[in-house]
Scaffold this motif. Structure first.
Motif, PDB file in Angstrom:
ATOM      1  N   HIS A  35     -18.530  -6.705  12.990  1.00 55.30           N
ATOM      2  CA  HIS A  35     -20.092  -6.755  12.215  1.00 55.30           C
ATOM      3  C   HIS A  35     -20.077  -5.170  11.660  1.00 55.30           C
ATOM      4  N   VAL A  37     -23.187  -2.451  10.206  1.00 54.10           N
ATOM      5  CA  VAL A  37     -24.541  -2.956  10.457  1.00 54.10           C
ATOM      6  C   VAL A  37     -24.813  -1.001   9.254  1.00 54.10           C
ATOM      7  N   GLN A  39     -28.013   2.162   8.382  1.00 54.11           N
ATOM      8  CA  GLN A  39     -29.752   2.293   7.918  1.00 54.11           C
ATOM      9  C   GLN A  39     -29.918   3.845   8.253  1.00 54.11           C
ATOM     10  N   LEU A  45     -32.751  -0.489  10.679  1.00 54.67           N
ATOM     11  CA  LEU A  45     -31.974  -1.338  11.157  1.00 54.67           C
ATOM     12  C   LEU A  45     -31.148  -2.529  10.028  1.00 54.67           C
ATOM     13  N   TRP A  47     -27.834  -5.607   9.413  1.00 55.14           N
ATOM     14  CA  TRP A  47     -27.596  -6.064   9.582  1.00 55.14           C
ATOM     15  C   TRP A  47     -26.809  -6.663   7.783  1.00 55.14           C
ATOM     16  N   TYR A  95     -22.808   1.607   9.959  1.00 52.11           N
ATOM     17  CA  TYR A  95     -21.472   1.718  11.151  1.00 52.11           C
ATOM     18  C   TYR A  95     -21.172  -0.324  11.527  1.00 52.11           C
ATOM     19  N   LEU A 105     -24.690  -7.065  19.296  1.00 52.20           N
ATOM     20  CA  LEU A 105     -23.149  -5.957  18.554  1.00 52.20           C
ATOM     21  C   LEU A 105     -22.804  -4.732  20.516  1.00 52.20           C
ATOM     22  N   TYR A 107     -21.914  -1.441  19.642  1.00 53.09           N
ATOM     23  CA  TYR A 107     -21.327  -0.142  18.307  1.00 53.09           C
ATOM     24  C   TYR A 107     -20.871   0.827  19.379  1.00 53.09           C
ATOM     25  N   GLY A 109     -19.585   3.733  17.437  1.00 59.49           N
ATOM     26  CA  GLY A 109     -18.464   4.817  17.136  1.00 59.49           C
ATOM     27  C   GLY A 109     -20.095   5.879  16.350  1.00 59.49           C
ATOM     28  N   GLN A 110     -20.020   6.844  15.925  1.00 62.04           N
ATOM     29  CA  GLN A 110     -20.982   7.423  15.401  1.00 62.04           C
ATOM     30  C   GLN A 110     -21.291   7.143  13.913  1.00 62.04           C
TER      31      GLN A 110
END
Lengths: 118, 108
Positions: A35, A37, A39, A45, A47, A95, A105, A107, A109-110
């Protein structure tokens, strides 16, 4: 251990394009759906897009349908988000996330910051 | 589109206290609801999936309950690292997958 590293963000002018990448490691990439997403402080947030594990199905939020394209390159263990016709409303942290069971989901990563500004 | 409403927006508590966070859906999402924790500068982290199942590595002080339209995330005894923003998200009726607006748990 799953790792996801997003890249490709930056400052872009309205109307221009940008391609985000998400490099995955620590998993069998071709067995996973993914996915995107985003922010923002104002909208929280949101999607954006989901691609099936084999790339056969892709789904989009109405806000980006027709402008954004999710894709994957299993040979590179990399997920992409092609973003066209960018507007101010697309300014956000983006993200990528692995899909655990169609819509749950993971997550890792940063995120990567996209700023749309003239 | 299913709308998720979280309450309260902010919860001010002290370490050791119990936190109870609410998420209400605009229509039934069965038990297809997840909870995430997010700290500043970090991506969200999955805590609970399918309303009540803890994700891998999540401490037992986090628990989820509910089904249909009303859901609760409970933190039994707040640790210093638990002060963060919490989001609910549904996967029952999609696309789109939708998120709640978040509850910030802050130190009192």
């Amino acid at each position: 251990q799953l790792q996801l590293v997003e890249s490709g963000g930056g400052v872009v002018q309205p109307g221009r394009s940008l391609r985000l990448s998400c490099a995955a490691s620590g998993i069998t990439f071709r067995a996973s759906g993914f996915h995107w997403v985003r922010q923002t402080p104002g909208k929280g947030l949101e999607w954006l897009a989901f691609i099936w594990y084999d790339g056969s199905k892709r789904y989009y939020a109405d806000s980006v349908k027709g402008r954004f394209t999710i894709s994957r390159d299993d040979s590179r263990n990399t997920l992409y988000l092609q973003m066209d016709s960018l507007g101010d409303e697309d300014t956000a942290i983006y993200y990528c996330a692995r899909d655990l069971q169609v819509g749950t989901l993971d997550y890792r990563g940063q995120g990567t910051l996209v700023t749309v500004s003239s | 589109e299913i709308v998720l409403t979280q309450s309260p927006a902010t919860l001010s508590l002290s370490p050791g206290e119990r936190a109870i966070l609410s998420c209400r859906a605009s229509q039934s999402v069965r038990n297809d609801l997840a909870w995430y924790q997010q700290k500043p500068g970090q991506a969200p982290r999955l805590l609970i999936y399918d309303a009540s199942n803890r994700a891998t590595g999540i401490p037992a002080r986090f628990s989820g309950s509910g089904s249909g339209t009303d859901f609760t995330l409970t933190i039994s005894s707040l640790e210093p690292e638990d002060f963060a923003v919490y989001y609910c998200q549904q996967r029952s009726n999609w696309p789109p997958f939708t998120f709640g607006g978040g509850t910030k748990v802050e130190i009192k």
